[in-house]
Design a protein around this motif. Sequence first.
Motif, short mmCIF file in Angstrom:
data_model
loop_
_atom_site.label_atom_id
_atom_site.label_comp_id
_atom_site.label_asym_id
_atom_site.label_seq_id
_atom_site.Cartn_x
_atom_site.Cartn_y
_atom_site.Cartn_z
N ASP A 3 0.84 -1.21 0.00
CA ASP A 3 0.00 0.00 0.00
C ASP A 3 0.87 1.26 0.00
OD1 ASP A 3 -2.34 -1.48 0.00
OD2 ASP A 3 -2.65 -1.31 2.17
N VAL A 4 1.88 1.26 0.86
CA VAL A 4 2.77 2.43 0.96
C VAL A 4 3.51 2.67 -0.35
CG1 VAL A 4 4.89 3.28 2.07
CG2 VAL A 4 3.05 2.30 3.46
N CYS A 5 3.95 1.58 -0.99
CA CYS A 5 4.75 1.71 -2.21
C CYS A 5 3.93 2.13 -3.42
CB CYS A 5 5.50 0.41 -2.48
SG CYS A 5 6.76 0.07 -1.23
N GLN A 6 2.61 2.16 -3.27
CA GLN A 6 1.77 2.72 -4.32
C GLN A 6 1.77 4.24 -4.30
OE1 GLN A 6 0.35 0.43 -6.56
NE2 GLN A 6 1.65 -0.86 -5.27
N ILE A 7 2.12 4.83 -3.14
CA ILE A 7 2.02 6.29 -2.99
C ILE A 7 3.34 6.95 -2.60
CG2 ILE A 7 -0.44 6.19 -2.40
CD1 ILE A 7 0.37 6.49 0.55
N ALA A 8 4.39 6.15 -2.40
CA ALA A 8 5.66 6.71 -1.91
C ALA A 8 6.43 7.47 -2.98
CB ALA A 8 6.53 5.59 -1.35
N ASN A 9 6.12 7.21 -4.26
CA ASN A 9 6.80 7.87 -5.37
C ASN A 9 5.76 8.30 -6.40
OD1 ASN A 9 9.87 7.21 -4.83
ND2 ASN A 9 8.77 5.29 -4.50
N TYR A 10 6.18 9.09 -7.37
CA TYR A 10 5.28 9.40 -8.48
C TYR A 10 4.90 8.12 -9.22
CZ TYR A 10 6.31 14.38 -7.96
OH TYR A 10 6.43 15.65 -7.49
N GLN A 11 5.82 7.17 -9.21
CA GLN A 11 5.59 5.91 -9.91
C GLN A 11 5.23 4.82 -8.90
OE1 GLN A 11 8.86 4.52 -12.45
NE2 GLN A 11 8.53 2.46 -11.66
N PRO A 12 4.03 4.25 -8.97
CA PRO A 12 3.68 3.16 -8.05
C PRO A 12 4.47 1.90 -8.36
CG PRO A 12 1.95 3.44 -9.69
CD PRO A 12 2.93 4.56 -9.91
N VAL A 13 4.89 1.20 -7.31
CA VAL A 13 5.60 -0.07 -7.45
C VAL A 13 4.89 -1.11 -6.60
CG1 VAL A 13 7.77 -1.31 -7.07
CG2 VAL A 13 7.82 1.06 -7.91
#
Length: 230
Positions: free
Chosen positions: A156-166
């Motif tokens: 969940d966090v890595c969907q919003i931590a950057n401009y690019q979701p991972v």
Amino acid sequence: MAENMAENATNTDNNKVVVIYSGGMDSFTVLNRAIKDGKQVYALTFDYGQKHVKEIEYAANVCKELNIPHKVIDISAINQLLGGSSLTDDIDIPEGHYEEESMKSTVVPNRNMILLSLAVGYAVSREASQVYYGAHSGDHAIYPDCRPEFVLKMNDVCQIANYQPVEIYSPYLTDSKIDILTDGISMELDYSKSWTCYNGREKACGQCGACQERLEAFRENDLVDPLEYE
């Protein structure tokens, strides 16, 4: 800002993935699963100050053989902050099955959150869409950062931590090591190319939790582990 995020997200290549690859049995299977899935793989191995580098050597050999881009990153300086693990400190590595209380000494504080964060950063830089991570059900009893609730929250966090979701992708999250080996055998993998033992001696010890779980997986699949044991 939303427009910029959407624009950057379109740069993601859904075929590119980063695989956290320790060189052990589980990550060896995950690496080959990603290849089997048709992914363009970037392998990432961490030297976090573990007592031996034998797994890292196995990882390097496999990536060279498969002609896969491979980075080995030295993050051992973090052990100035993280103490108390038998994998990194001057503490005897316990023997026995993972479910035994003594195996908690092998926990490295917050290790997988740190490794996943770095892997996600690498994925963003490569415009990769996923990080493949080898958590499985056999680790749930001892390692909080291998449990489904942790992996799902990290995702969940890595969907919003950057401009690019991972996406954090754990193909064996609810499977046992026995199941992982079963899948690996279906891919005709050679497990002599992986190293699991917590001790870095010439032969695997056969007594630590990692060895015992590996040997159990081979027994349950009616197979003999190709590694040599003391």
